[in-house]
Design a protein around this motif. Structure first.
Motif, PDB file in Angstrom:
ATOM      1  N   MET A   1       1.011  -1.186   0.314  1.00 53.29           N
ATOM      2  CA  MET A   1       0.075  -0.212  -0.085  1.00 53.29           C
ATOM      3  C   MET A   1       0.805   1.278   0.046  1.00 53.29           C
ATOM      4  O   MET A   1       2.252   1.904   1.086  1.00 53.29           O
ATOM      5  CB  MET A   1      -1.126   0.485   1.140  1.00 53.29           C
ATOM      6  CG  MET A   1      -2.041   1.053   1.260  1.00 53.29           C
ATOM      7  SD  MET A   1      -3.477   0.473  -0.352  1.00 53.29           S
ATOM      8  CE  MET A   1      -3.545  -0.850   0.270  1.00 53.29           C
ATOM      9  N   HIS A   2       0.903   2.075  -0.408  1.00 49.62           N
ATOM     10  CA  HIS A   2       1.150   3.670  -0.874  1.00 49.62           C
ATOM     11  C   HIS A   2       0.289   4.326  -1.564  1.00 49.62           C
ATOM     12  O   HIS A   2      -0.953   4.416  -0.658  1.00 49.62           O
ATOM     13  CB  HIS A   2       2.070   3.743  -2.565  1.00 49.62           C
ATOM     14  CG  HIS A   2       3.639   2.600  -2.227  1.00 49.62           C
ATOM     15  ND1 HIS A   2       4.369   4.501  -2.414  1.00 49.62           N
ATOM     16  CD2 HIS A   2       4.090   1.844  -2.531  1.00 49.62           C
ATOM     17  CE1 HIS A   2       5.619   3.432  -1.532  1.00 49.62           C
ATOM     18  NE2 HIS A   2       5.012   1.937  -2.144  1.00 49.62           N
ATOM     19  N   TYR A   3       0.471   5.624  -0.169  1.00 46.21           N
ATOM     20  CA  TYR A   3       0.044   6.727  -0.245  1.00 46.21           C
ATOM     21  C   TYR A   3       0.568   8.381  -1.317  1.00 46.21           C
ATOM     22  O   TYR A   3       1.378   8.432  -0.829  1.00 46.21           O
ATOM     23  CB  TYR A   3      -0.142   7.211   1.522  1.00 46.21           C
ATOM     24  CG  TYR A   3      -0.599   6.313   2.360  1.00 46.21           C
ATOM     25  CD1 TYR A   3      -2.184   6.377   2.585  1.00 46.21           C
ATOM     26  CD2 TYR A   3      -0.174   5.953   2.791  1.00 46.21           C
ATOM     27  CE1 TYR A   3      -2.736   5.146   3.473  1.00 46.21           C
ATOM     28  CE2 TYR A   3      -0.533   4.251   3.720  1.00 46.21           C
ATOM     29  CZ  TYR A   3      -1.665   4.636   4.114  1.00 46.21           C
ATOM     30  OH  TYR A   3      -3.131   3.468   4.590  1.00 46.21           O
ATOM     31  N   GLU A  19       5.133  10.750  -1.724  1.00 43.77           N
ATOM     32  CA  GLU A  19       4.320   9.325  -2.046  1.00 43.77           C
ATOM     33  C   GLU A  19       5.170   8.499  -0.593  1.00 43.77           C
ATOM     34  O   GLU A  19       6.381   9.424  -0.867  1.00 43.77           O
ATOM     35  CB  GLU A  19       4.320   8.974  -3.345  1.00 43.77           C
ATOM     36  CG  GLU A  19       5.709   8.781  -3.672  1.00 43.77           C
ATOM     37  CD  GLU A  19       6.011   6.991  -3.114  1.00 43.77           C
ATOM     38  OE1 GLU A  19       5.243   6.471  -2.829  1.00 43.77           O
ATOM     39  OE2 GLU A  19       7.458   7.272  -3.725  1.00 43.77           O
ATOM     40  N   SER A  20       4.878   8.327  -0.021  1.00 44.19           N
ATOM     41  CA  SER A  20       5.219   6.944   0.776  1.00 44.19           C
ATOM     42  C   SER A  20       4.715   6.236   1.229  1.00 44.19           C
ATOM     43  O   SER A  20       2.916   6.328   1.134  1.00 44.19           O
ATOM     44  CB  SER A  20       5.525   8.022   2.537  1.00 44.19           C
ATOM     45  OG  SER A  20       6.045   7.350   2.738  1.00 44.19           O
ATOM     46  N   LYS A  52      -3.801  10.044   0.166  1.00 44.81           N
ATOM     47  CA  LYS A  52      -4.496   9.532  -1.001  1.00 44.81           C
ATOM     48  C   LYS A  52      -4.266   7.922  -0.597  1.00 44.81           C
ATOM     49  O   LYS A  52      -3.048   7.671  -1.032  1.00 44.81           O
ATOM     50  CB  LYS A  52      -4.810   9.648  -1.544  1.00 44.81           C
ATOM     51  CG  LYS A  52      -4.971   8.989  -2.974  1.00 44.81           C
ATOM     52  CD  LYS A  52      -6.549   9.398  -3.359  1.00 44.81           C
ATOM     53  CE  LYS A  52      -7.071   8.043  -3.987  1.00 44.81           C
ATOM     54  NZ  LYS A  52      -7.514   6.819  -4.018  1.00 44.81           N
ATOM     55  N   LYS A  53      -4.932   6.872  -0.062  1.00 47.26           N
ATOM     56  CA  LYS A  53      -4.175   5.732  -0.070  1.00 47.26           C
ATOM     57  C   LYS A  53      -3.964   4.611  -1.638  1.00 47.26           C
ATOM     58  O   LYS A  53      -5.751   5.356  -2.213  1.00 47.26           O
ATOM     59  CB  LYS A  53      -5.160   4.651   0.456  1.00 47.26           C
ATOM     60  CG  LYS A  53      -4.450   3.351   0.485  1.00 47.26           C
ATOM     61  CD  LYS A  53      -5.407   2.191   1.318  1.00 47.26           C
ATOM     62  CE  LYS A  53      -6.286   2.493   2.819  1.00 47.26           C
ATOM     63  NZ  LYS A  53      -7.402   1.628   3.390  1.00 47.26           N
ATOM     64  N   LYS A  57       2.136   1.521  -5.873  1.00 47.75           N
ATOM     65  CA  LYS A  57       2.886   2.752  -5.564  1.00 47.75           C
ATOM     66  C   LYS A  57       2.499   3.710  -6.963  1.00 47.75           C
ATOM     67  O   LYS A  57       3.000   4.441  -6.939  1.00 47.75           O
ATOM     68  CB  LYS A  57       4.519   1.907  -5.391  1.00 47.75           C
ATOM     69  CG  LYS A  57       5.568   3.016  -5.585  1.00 47.75           C
ATOM     70  CD  LYS A  57       7.040   2.212  -5.947  1.00 47.75           C
ATOM     71  CE  LYS A  57       8.377   3.391  -5.004  1.00 47.75           C
ATOM     72  NZ  LYS A  57       9.309   2.839  -4.442  1.00 47.75           N
ATOM     73  N   THR A  58       2.868   2.508  -8.138  1.00 48.75           N
ATOM     74  CA  THR A  58       2.871   3.572  -8.920  1.00 48.75           C
ATOM     75  C   THR A  58       1.730   4.447  -9.474  1.00 48.75           C
ATOM     76  O   THR A  58       1.802   5.918 -10.424  1.00 48.75           O
ATOM     77  CB  THR A  58       3.170   2.688 -11.236  1.00 48.75           C
ATOM     78  OG1 THR A  58       1.601   1.740 -10.502  1.00 48.75           O
ATOM     79  CG2 THR A  58       3.724   1.384 -10.718  1.00 48.75           C
TER      80      THR A  58
END
Length: 95
Positions: A1-3, A19-20, A52-53, A57-58
């Motif tokens: 999961m990225h944000y 992003e992280s 924003k979840k 990652k892209t």
């Protein structure tokens, strides 16, 4: 999961988009000047104004770059008020 995250500095009256996998840890890094030559090094009062979840990652990177290309705090304010804009941007993403 990225944000995707957007942070704001009142001292600078500026926004930063990134992003992280963990926006809270990243916020601590920005405020402690972990990134020595980074844009956020100019202040230490950054606060998260939007996350924003993203499932991938892209997608988070795509949104980050899209927002940065706009170079507009007005656009960022619209996103903060209406985060559904991000879904619209992703839905029009070229595969």
């Amino acid at each position: 999961m990225h944000y995707l995250y957007i942070i704001y500095s009142g001292a600078l009256d500026k926004y930063y988009t990134g992003e992280s996998i963990n926006p809270l840890v990243r916020l601590e890094q920005h405020n402690s000047h972990y990134f020595k030559k980074g844009f956020t090094n100019a202040a230490n009062d950054w606060e998260i104004v939007l996350t924003k979840k993203c499932n991938f990652k892209t997608d988070a990177i795509y949104l980050e770059k899209f927002i940065k290309r706009m170079k507009s705090s007005k656009f960022i304010k619209k996103i903060i008020l209406n985060p559904e804009i991000l879904e619209d941007i992703l839905s029009k993403k070229q595969l």
